[in-house]
Design an enzyme around this catalytic site. Structure first.
Site, mmCIF file in Angstrom:
data_model
loop_
_atom_site.group_PDB
_atom_site.id
_atom_site.type_symbol
_atom_site.label_atom_id
_atom_site.label_comp_id
_atom_site.label_asym_id
_atom_site.label_seq_id
_atom_site.Cartn_x
_atom_site.Cartn_y
_atom_site.Cartn_z
ATOM 1 N N CYS A 88 0.829 -1.207 0.000
ATOM 2 C CA CYS A 88 0.000 0.000 0.000
ATOM 3 C C CYS A 88 0.865 1.258 0.000
ATOM 4 C CB CYS A 88 -0.921 -0.012 1.214
ATOM 5 S SG CYS A 88 -0.051 0.245 2.763
ATOM 6 N N ALA A 135 2.974 1.786 3.029
ATOM 7 C CA ALA A 135 4.166 0.929 3.012
ATOM 8 C C ALA A 135 5.278 1.586 2.204
ATOM 9 C CB ALA A 135 3.825 -0.438 2.416
ATOM 10 N N ARG A 150 11.940 -5.296 6.453
ATOM 11 C CA ARG A 150 12.714 -5.398 5.216
ATOM 12 C C ARG A 150 14.208 -5.581 5.465
ATOM 13 N NH1 ARG A 150 12.542 -1.163 1.344
ATOM 14 N NH2 ARG A 150 12.698 0.183 3.134
ATOM 15 N N HIS A 182 5.995 6.390 -2.355
ATOM 16 C CA HIS A 182 7.339 6.901 -2.676
ATOM 17 C C HIS A 182 7.240 8.384 -3.036
ATOM 18 C CE1 HIS A 182 8.147 2.621 -4.405
ATOM 19 N NE2 HIS A 182 8.405 2.635 -3.108
HETATM 20 FE FE1 CFM Z 1 13.068 0.485 -5.038
HETATM 21 FE FE2 CFM Z 1 12.551 -1.874 -5.249
HETATM 22 FE FE3 CFM Z 1 10.998 -0.239 -3.813
HETATM 23 FE FE4 CFM Z 1 13.474 -0.878 -2.974
HETATM 24 FE FE5 CFM Z 1 12.446 -2.906 -1.498
HETATM 25 FE FE6 CFM Z 1 11.560 -3.831 -3.804
HETATM 26 FE FE7 CFM Z 1 9.995 -2.287 -2.361
HETATM 27 MO MO1 CFM Z 1 10.561 -4.719 -1.581
HETATM 28 S S1 CFM Z 1 14.453 -1.186 -4.788
HETATM 29 S S2 CFM Z 1 12.456 1.001 -3.019
HETATM 30 S S3 CFM Z 1 14.224 -1.700 -1.121
HETATM 31 S S4 CFM Z 1 11.276 -0.349 -5.914
HETATM 32 S S5 CFM Z 1 12.709 -4.804 -2.293
HETATM 33 S S6 CFM Z 1 12.308 -3.861 -5.922
HETATM 34 S S7 CFM Z 1 9.474 -3.982 -3.468
HETATM 35 S S8 CFM Z 1 10.646 -2.762 -0.405
HETATM 36 S S9 CFM Z 1 9.084 -0.374 -2.737
#
Ligand code: CFM
Length: 539
Positions: free
Chosen positions: A58, A61, A92, A191
């Site tokens: 989500c 997250a 994580r 993000h």
């Molecule tokens: Fe970038 Fe990722 Fe992500 Fe990531 Fe991650 Fe991920 Fe993620 Mo899991 S590199 S920040 S540290 S997009 S592994 S492939 S899915 S937490 S949001």
């Protein structure tokens, strides 16, 4: 660029109702180049269809868990029912190393307002204020971040006005995030929200001039399994100073000072490209895409930094570090390659790793059959050049797009336009650019966005890959097919996998997983003789 639906898309979606199948088929493509070299168009960053079992997370997250969480001394408070804080409690494996034992490290804590029914009915702002005061008394942090979960948005608590009031009262930096889980179609929205708030409330607060000749920020590196430690070590040996990492092994002070760097390196494009863009516009810091996953990509990324600063001594040091490291890499690679060559893999991970880790597999001679992101956008698949053609839908419009202009006092172009053009041309440097996953994949490989559990199982049955890369949600379902599953989010407690030492770790891990046949011996109850099963049940 073909618009025709590939056969595999029909196969994977045939059990769905017709309309759903049509929509899903737009997110499944076969990587075939057009005559002009273009890759197919893929549908991405759209709502998951109801009834599909997605692996996405989500918005909260993405904001709290991914971008801000790894920073060690911003105290994070989750405003919401306790479950959200509990499930985003350092799951994580982000690591951090405070410089001394006396420096703060809040990363092991999960703070929450623990909203109850009463707060949902009468509002939770008072409880949030009390929580911030209590947290301040206990930890004396320099900065507190408040994260909104779904009910907060639904009842209309104003976390931003609470933040302003508490900032005034406590005399520290307090800022809020409207990152309710439902804000966007996935963690990707989180993000963007995290990037915006960092830019508005943190970046640029400290104008002191940092020491060092070659100053960079590392963007989009979250120190899973210690990856950032490996990258930091490489930079240190090359004589390159990291002002701040966003946000693995980072501290608040570095973030405040990060606008004083001369180059931004973008590791995970998806999660942090907004900050990179905004820092370039406001402060004049160029950004380049790098990849420290894979020995060859690591060497290439280090060389890019050398070319950017265009300093012979730096370039020599970088070459020396690469040469030193490659001895062990080559030895391990030759050994492992002899067993892994020709084996196959599939990667369905997040928003950048499904791309980055392909390089590691290729280094040991393995073939990628299929790959996809959970929440990547079309630019992560097809390259940033498609951004102008992406239709902005209501879900994306829902997320604030900051208007950024050059800072009247602090904008300082680090390179002239000619210098930048030269770097892009002569050194093929991805300046302000990301070529995306598909142009770097081979012809005929399958690409699937937001893959469902059903589609995953169809792929496993049809192609029987030697290894499957995903996360904890998929792991055991995949292994019940007799296929080992490597987690690329948490690394299954392995790692680090970044840089040269990380590459060696990964080669060995894959070699080990392919060599152990244990998962192929698994026999599920439904695969056993049904007579025996009935007898067992009767017992
Ligand atoms: Fe970038 Fe990722 Fe992500 Fe990531 Fe991650 Fe991920 Fe993620 Mo899991 S590199 S920040 S540290 S997009 S592994 S492939 S899915 S937490 S949001």
């Amino acid at each position: 660029m073909s618009t025709e639906i590939p056969e595999i898309a029909n196969e994977l979606t045939q059990v769905y109702p017709k309309k759903i199948a049509q929509r899903r088929a737009e997110q499944i493509v076969v990587n075939r180049r057009g005559e002009d070299g273009s890759v197919p168009v893929i549908r991405a960053n759209v709502r998951t269809l109801p009834g599909i079992i997605t692996q996405r997370g989500c918005t909260y997250a993405g904001c709290k868990g991914v971008v801000i969480g790894p920073s060690r001394d911003i105290l994070s408070i989750t405003h919401g029912p306790i479950g959200c804080a509990f499930y985003s409690w350092l799951t994580r494996r982000n690591q951090t190393r405070p410089p001394t034992a006396d420096d703060p490290n809040f990363i092991n804590y999960a703070l929450s307002t623990d909203m109850q029914e009463e707060n949902i009915v009468f509002g939770g702002e008072k409880k949030l204020k009390a929580a911030i005061r209590e947290a301040f008394q206990l930890f004396k942090p320099k900065a507190i971040a408040i994260f909104s979960t779904c009910p907060v948005g639904l009842i209309g608590d104003d976390v931003h006005s609470v933040a302003r009031a508490m900032k005034e009262e406590l005399g520290i930096n307090v800022f809020g995030f409207s990152c309710e889980g439902y804000r966007g179609v996935s963690q990707s929205a989180g993000h963007h929200i995290a990037n915006n708030a960092l830019f508005k409330n943190v970046i640029g607060l400290d104008d002191s001039v940092p020491e060092g000749k070659f100053k960079i920020n590392m963007l989009g590196e979250y120190n899973i399994g210690g990856d950032a430690f490996v990258i930091e070590n490489l930079f240190e040996r090359c004589g390159i100073k990291i002002i701040s990492t966003f946000s693995g092994n980072s501290d608040y002070k570095g973030m405040c000072n990060s606008h004083m760097a001369d180059l931004n390196l973008v590791m995970c494009h998806r999660s942090i490209n907004y900050v990179a863009e905004m820092m370039e516009t406001k402060f004049g810091i160029p950004w380049i895409k790098v990849n420290f996953i894979g020995a060859e990509s690591t060497a290439k990324s280090l060389r890019k930094v050398g070319e950017y600063f265009d300093d012979q001594e730096l370039k020599d040091r970088i070459e020396q570090v690469i040469a030193e490291e490659m001895v062990a890499v080559e030895k391990a690679r030759q050994d492992v390659r002899s067993r892994c060559e020709g084996k196959t893999t599939m990667l369905f991970v997040g928003g950048s790793r499904a791309h980055h880790y392909q390089t590691l597999f290729k280094e040991i001679g393995m073939k990628v059959l299929a790959a996809g992101y959970e929440f990547g956008h079309r630019d992560d698949y097809e390259g940033r050049r498609v951004i102008p053609t992406i239709k902005v839908d209501a879900d994306s419009r829902n997320i604030e797009q900051l208007t950024v202009t050059p800072d009247p006092k602090r904008f300082r172009p680090r390179k002239s336009q000619e210098e930048l053009a030269k770097l892009a041309g002569e050194f093929e440097m991805e300046l302000r650019d990301y070529v995306g996953m598909m142009p770097q994949m081979d012809e005929g490989e399958i690409v699937i966005d937001d893959i469902s559990q059903h589609e995953t199982e169809m792929l496993l049955a049809k192609y029987k890959p030697d290894i499957f890369c995903a996360g904890i949600k998929e792991k055991y379902a995949v292994q019940k097919w007799g296929i080992p599953c490597k987690q690329l989010h948490s690394y299954d407690y392995g790692g680090p996998y970044a840089g040269f030492v990380g590459a060696i770790n990964f080669y060995h891990e894959i070699d080990r997983m392919l060599g152990i046949k244990v998962w192929s011996y698994v026999c599920a109850p439904w695969q056993q003789d049904s007579e025996n099963l009935r007898a067992a049940a009767a017992d």
